[in-house]
Design an enzyme around this catalytic site. Structure first.
Site, PDB file in Angstrom:
ATOM      1  CD  GLU A  22      -3.420   0.442   1.998  1.00 32.35           C
ATOM      2  OE1 GLU A  22      -4.059  -0.354   1.847  1.00 32.35           O
ATOM      3  OE2 GLU A  22      -3.181   0.963   2.907  1.00 32.35           O
ATOM      4  CG  HIS A  67       6.910 -29.143   1.505  1.00 31.22           C
ATOM      5  ND1 HIS A  67       7.544 -30.316   0.934  1.00 31.22           N
ATOM      6  CD2 HIS A  67       7.733 -28.756   2.720  1.00 31.22           C
ATOM      7  CE1 HIS A  67       8.721 -30.749   1.993  1.00 31.22           C
ATOM      8  NE2 HIS A  67       8.493 -29.709   2.970  1.00 31.22           N
ATOM      9  CE  LYS A  80     -11.322   2.810   2.490  1.00 32.39           C
ATOM     10  NZ  LYS A  80     -10.550   3.838   3.364  1.00 32.39           N
TER      11      LYS A  80
HETATM   12  O1  PA5 Z   1      -2.985   2.109   5.847  1.00 36.58           O
HETATM   13  C1  PA5 Z   1      -4.005   2.418   5.878  1.00 36.58           C
HETATM   14  O2  PA5 Z   1      -4.156   3.721   5.992  1.00 36.58           O
HETATM   15  C2  PA5 Z   1      -5.113   1.408   5.645  1.00 36.58           C
HETATM   16  O3  PA5 Z   1      -4.708   0.148   5.427  1.00 36.58           O
HETATM   17  C3  PA5 Z   1      -6.131   1.396   6.875  1.00 36.58           C
HETATM   18  O4  PA5 Z   1      -5.368   0.863   8.040  1.00 36.58           O
HETATM   19  C4  PA5 Z   1      -7.409   0.572   6.598  1.00 36.58           C
HETATM   20  O5  PA5 Z   1      -8.036   1.119   5.425  1.00 36.58           O
HETATM   21  C5  PA5 Z   1      -8.176   0.995   7.709  1.00 36.58           C
HETATM   22  O6  PA5 Z   1      -8.544   2.268   7.792  1.00 36.58           O
HETATM   23  P1  PA5 Z   1      -8.993   2.818   9.208  1.00 36.58           P
HETATM   24  O7  PA5 Z   1      -8.103   2.706  10.538  1.00 36.58           O
HETATM   25  O8  PA5 Z   1      -8.957   4.312   8.856  1.00 36.58           O
HETATM   26  O9  PA5 Z   1     -10.392   2.048   9.591  1.00 36.58           O
END
Ligand code: PA5
Length: 462
Positions: A288, A317, A431
């Site tokens: 990410e 494996h 989203k």
């Molecule tokens: O790294 C990030 O920002 C995302 O992976 C969030 O952790 C994830 O989308 C969850 O978001 P939130 O903690 O705002 O619910």
């Protein structure tokens, strides 16, 4: 913690490896990235977490001590960065069958459940497994608006209020969220829920060392001060400008060179079950943070590297054949321990059978370490880039070191790629489409866009 990168080098693995001279050619980029890390440190609030949380830690420990006798289960409602870190630390530092142990063997701590997805079967089955009136639900959402987490919260709040009434239900919910923005903080204030904060400048996947991770860990009896201590130790190790003395920067530089030469995949393969979910946590962090369309100058670059979480010896494996003989597009990072926390010895049962006899009297500890060494040999012989991270033993300190190491490495790789490692614009499209499909106010244009999308043709569906 040690990083051994011998087998990344052309001198060891041949033409697919990195010539030592490449490190010299990259000196200007490395210098720029090192300077940027220093200049941007004030904005990287996650870097100060090992040092500025004494009061928060005290609050967490007091709250955990007060609540533990009242509950049998601690349930995390969170997803992404709000779930993977708590899972990784729990698996690393607690008994692998923690929830199955009788309470006294869990150090009188509650069971832990992490409900990240919104698969209806999961939540319904959870309610069949735990008594919600003897559980504490930790709603973790930095943004306070993630549909998965907030919908779980709404279901659980209604259930608790139905069973216990509003007043008593309140004690069963604790929130972890941004102190200023988002729905969750508004709700938490309105409802009077106990709340811990994720500093506004710390993003989800960099938040494990905030109450996001510290609160669940404290409820499960994990030494959270040890975790922070380890992170501080790693911060000191990552302060060197010279990359040959800085493991996180070196890890990033080697991956960056790999990316420039078609190594589009990195495999993190611990040889310890306890570290498998650290590899899962890393996968989110690396994917990410580094998978980006635009660079910092607005140019389309479409960079990134696909992380894969594997487990030695299990994936020998399953995946190893591909790593050793498939395309030359991977870096394999093995993660080992000098000392496992338990020892088990294989009996000398079949001494007369050569293919089993050699195992007699050998410990599983030695067997797994030898398998790791053998995999390293095989990958190196096959000319595959690989490196090894070794920690002396899995402890709160070494786990804190690992988490901080990977965070610094990710941020540094982001600098080398000249991208913003801390946003996730690619996730927003999905989203927004979800919101539009549900008719959320303010998403009419997106709904119209979706409605105008070409309809799928039946002829291509078999
Ligand atoms: O790294 C990030 O920002 C995302 O992976 C969030 O952790 C994830 O989308 C969850 O978001 P939130 O903690 O705002 O619910």
């Amino acid at each position: 913690m040690k990083l051994d990168y011998n087998n990344m080098l052309a001198e060891r693995i041949g033409k697919e490896g990195i010539p030592l001279t490449a490190l010299g050619y990259l000196a200007p980029q490395v210098e720029r990235a090192t300077q940027a890390m220093k200049d941007k440190r004030p904005q990287m609030a996650w870097r100060e977490l090992p040092y500025n949380q004494a009061v928060i830690v005290k609050d967490i420990l007091e709250y955990a001590a007060e609540m533990k006798p009242q509950i049998d289960a601690f349930v995390v409602l969170g997803i992404g960065g709000s779930a993977l870190g708590p899972l990784a630390v729990q698996q690393a530092l607690n008994h692998p069958f923690y929830n199955e142990l009788p309470r006294e063997k869990r150090g009188d701590n509650p069971k832990l459940y992490v409900v990240d997805n919104v698969d209806p079967e999961r939540l319904v089955h959870l309610f069949e497994t735990i008594d919600p009136t003897r559980a504490l639900f930790n709603v973790i959402s930095k943004s306070g608006s993630t549909s998965e987490t907030m919908s779980q919260f709404m279901i659980i709040q209604a259930l608790l209020e139905e069973k216990l009434g509003k007043e008593r239900a309140r004690k069963h919910i604790v929130c972890t969220t941004d102190p200023e923005s988002g729905n969750l903080i508004t709700i938490a204030k309105q409802e009077g829920y106990k709340t811990f904060y994720v500093p506004s400048a710390v993003g989800g996947r960099f938040s494990e060392l905030t109450p996001v991770g510290l609160l669940p860990a404290a409820f499960c009896g994990i030494d959270i001060e040890g975790l922070l201590e380890g992170a501080a130790q790693m911060d000191a190790m990552c302060g060197e400008d010279d990359i040959t003395q800085n493991p996180a920067h070196m890890f990033a530089v080697l991956h960056y060179i790999g990316m420039l030469h078609g190594k589009n995949i990195t495999v993190l393969m611990p040889y310890a079950d306890s570290l498998k979910l650290v590899a899962d946590w890393f996968a989110q962090l690396w994917a990410e943070s580094l998978g980006k369309k635009f660079d910092l100058d607005g140019k389309v670059v479409n960079v990134g590297q696909t992380p894969i979480s594997a487990l030695g010896a299990t994936d020998q494996h399953s995946q190893l054949q591909l790593y050793a003989e498939g395309p030359y597009d991977k870096i394999v990072v093995m993660m080992g321990v000098d000392e496992y926390r338990k020892t088990i010895t294989i009996p000398k049962s079949y001494g007369d059978m050569p293919s089993l006899g050699f195992l007699g009297g050998v410990t599983h500890n030695k067997l797994l370490q030898t398998m790791q060494a053998a995999t390293e040999y095989a990958l190196t012989k096959a000319g595959r880039m690989n490196m090894t991270i070794t920690i002396p033993k899995v402890t709160p300190q070494t786990v804190g070191q690992l988490l901080y190491f990977f965070e610094v490495a990710t941020a540094y790789a982001g600098e080398l790629l000249n991208i913003n490692a801390f946003d996730q614009p690619g996730v927003e499209e999905g989203k927004n489409a979800t919101y539009a499909l549900f008719g959320r106010p303010g998403y009419d244009a997106k709904k119209a866009e979706l409605d105008a999308a070409p309809v799928k043709e039946e002829q291509y569906i078999i």
